[in-house]
Design a protein around this motif. Structure first.
Motif, PDB file in Angstrom:
ATOM      1  N   VAL A   1      33.349  46.763 103.261  1.00 42.17           N
ATOM      2  CA  VAL A   1      34.398  46.149 101.836  1.00 42.17           C
ATOM      3  C   VAL A   1      33.970  46.540 100.547  1.00 42.17           C
ATOM      4  O   VAL A   1      33.083  46.949 100.246  1.00 42.17           O
ATOM      5  N   LEU A   2      35.332  46.542 100.331  1.00 42.61           N
ATOM      6  CA  LEU A   2      35.479  47.300  98.827  1.00 42.61           C
ATOM      7  C   LEU A   2      35.892  46.019  98.376  1.00 42.61           C
ATOM      8  O   LEU A   2      37.665  46.621  98.000  1.00 42.61           O
ATOM      9  N   ALA A   3      35.699  44.966  97.112  1.00 43.46           N
ATOM     10  CA  ALA A   3      36.096  44.380  97.032  1.00 43.46           C
ATOM     11  C   ALA A   3      36.771  44.382  95.958  1.00 43.46           C
ATOM     12  O   ALA A   3      36.567  43.300  94.631  1.00 43.46           O
ATOM     13  N   SER A   4      37.112  45.269  95.010  1.00 44.41           N
ATOM     14  CA  SER A   4      36.769  45.547  93.720  1.00 44.41           C
ATOM     15  C   SER A   4      38.221  44.827  92.939  1.00 44.41           C
ATOM     16  O   SER A   4      39.014  44.667  93.489  1.00 44.41           O
ATOM     17  N   LEU A   5      37.828  44.461  91.866  1.00 51.07           N
ATOM     18  CA  LEU A   5      38.813  43.291  90.642  1.00 51.07           C
ATOM     19  C   LEU A   5      39.104  43.961  89.587  1.00 51.07           C
ATOM     20  O   LEU A   5      38.509  44.611  89.056  1.00 51.07           O
ATOM     21  N   PRO A   6      40.539  43.776  89.167  1.00 49.57           N
ATOM     22  CA  PRO A   6      40.954  44.417  88.128  1.00 49.57           C
ATOM     23  C   PRO A   6      40.319  43.905  86.807  1.00 49.57           C
ATOM     24  O   PRO A   6      40.281  42.301  87.013  1.00 49.57           O
ATOM     25  N   SER A   7      39.999  44.689  85.644  1.00 48.57           N
ATOM     26  CA  SER A   7      39.719  43.586  85.064  1.00 48.57           C
ATOM     27  C   SER A   7      40.539  44.037  83.241  1.00 48.57           C
ATOM     28  O   SER A   7      39.729  45.312  83.077  1.00 48.57           O
ATOM     29  N   ALA A   8      41.553  43.181  83.026  1.00 47.15           N
ATOM     30  CA  ALA A   8      41.825  43.867  81.881  1.00 47.15           C
ATOM     31  C   ALA A   8      42.521  43.077  81.241  1.00 47.15           C
ATOM     32  O   ALA A   8      43.773  42.329  81.401  1.00 47.15           O
TER      33      ALA A   8
END
Length: 386
Positions: A275-282
């Motif tokens: 699982v690659l559950a990356s979250l945008p952080s902007a």
């Protein structure tokens, strides 16, 4: 013989450097390695030039880091000067790293080498969303780079919005050693293991993987399922992730540790899914000293290509370039949707025997092969020298 000098500041990694070891004999490749480099690159076989930077001369720890941020880093000493002077091509990366700007300034001052930049960054920040130092670096790099190699179409779009002309951009995805990660004759694991690889920081979404697995254990998406979780990485969120696993009742089912790169193929082989559950952080917010907070989304994800080579089922968020890299394979969920992660795991890898492999299109795997990337590098270098 054409001399290629590879710059990665203090973050040269063995997995990214692999394609340069496969270039034809007419390319003489050197890595400019700093004393503060964070990874062991000795096993790549590339010739390394040991050099100093401003950071190397400052105290270790936070004091030195803050001083470097204030004054900026750069290569110093005779070894670095000689390496730049002898290079035909200098290959750095990104628009606003100090080492890329160092090369760009040398190019502007009349250095004879051609400057190539790999770009992973998918968000066109311009100068508006960069701090004062990064603005200057970005401007130097955009003005003085001969050729940009975008890792994805999304990175290419970002470069176009940064003002780079289309003829100065080529697409060049990352390459991995497919044979190294291919699973052959590995014994089937006795239980389901879910991998969550990546630096232990909030934006990598490890906490959402824990939430998804807790939902599976409690039967929130059907009959209870009890997979184990292996979180792979180091970083500032480790203590909080351990505490959260305990709070969710997963303490006995979660392991958090680093895995040496050489051991990653066996780790993939022993798992049922990644699982690659990356979250945008902007957030578009600034600190009081005009230092932007994290403006980031997943830019490529080497582990995606490695997992595909291993035939490992993938569940991933739609952050950044992930959908492009997977190209219709795997299961995609919205960033932060931990219940969708749970449902995708239950319907896919956890519905099959532990360790079951899946098949990815041969053309997709070839796109991310280290040999094909080396061929693209060769073509790019030939073009920029012309």
């Amino acid at each position: 013989m054409t001399r290629v000098l590879v710059l990665r500041g203090h973050q040269a990694t063995p997995w990214e450097l692999r394609p340069w070891t496969l270039l034809p004999d007419r390319f003489d490749v050197e890595l400019l390695r700093t004393a503060a480099n964070a990874y062991d690159t000795a096993g790549t076989g590339l010739r390394e030039v040991q050099v100093q930077t401003r950071r190397d001369r400052l105290p270790s720890g936070r004091v030195g880091d803050l001083a470097t941020r204030a004054w900026g880093d750069r290569y110093t000493g005779d070894a670095a000067e000689r390496a730049f002077a002898e290079a035909d091509i200098v290959h750095a990366e990104e628009l606003s790293y100090w080492f890329s700007a160092d090369a760009a300034r040398r190019r502007a001052a009349g250095a004879r080498f051609k400057l190539v930049q790999t770009v992973w960054e998918t968000l066109p920040l311009g100068t508006t969303y960069r701090n004062a130092q990064a603005k200057r670096w970005r401007d130097d790099v955009v003005a003085n780079t001969d050729l940009f190699l975008a890792a994805t179409e999304r990175a290419r779009d970002g470069l176009l919005l940064e003002g780079v002309r289309p003829e100065r951009i080529r697409i060049n995805p990352a390459g991995v050693d497919l044979e190294r990660f291919a699973v052959r004759d590995a014994p089937a694991p006795a239980e389901h293991v879910i991998l969550s690889p990546g630096r232990l920081v909030w934006e990598k979404g490890h906490h959402d993987v824990l939430r998804a697995v807790a939902a599976l254990h409690r039967g929130l998406v059907g009959e209870p399922l009890t997979p184990r979780v292996l979180i792979i990485g180091h970083g500032p969120e480790e203590a909080r992730l351990r505490a959260y696993a305990e709070e969710l009742g997963l303490g006995a089912f979660v392991e958090i540790r680093g895995v040496p790169y050489d051991d990653m193929p066996a780790t993939f082989a022993a798992a049922s899914a990644m699982v690659l559950a990356s979250l945008p952080s902007a957030t578009a917010q600034l600190h009081v000293f005009d230092l932007p907070r994290a403006f980031w989304e997943e830019q490529f994800g080497y582990v995606l290509a490695e997992a595909m080579a291993a035939g490992l089922d993938i569940v991933a968020s739609t952050s950044g370039a992930i959908p492009e890299v997977l190209d219709g394979t795997g299961s995609l969920v919205a960033p932060g949707d931990y219940m969708a992660i749970a449902r995708a795991l239950a319907a896919g890898p956890l519905s099959r025997p532990p360790g079951t492999r899946v098949t990815y299109p041969a053309a997709l795997l070839e796109r991310y092969s280290v040999g094909v990337m080396a061929a693209r590098l060769t073509d790019a270098y030939d073009a920029v020298l012309r």
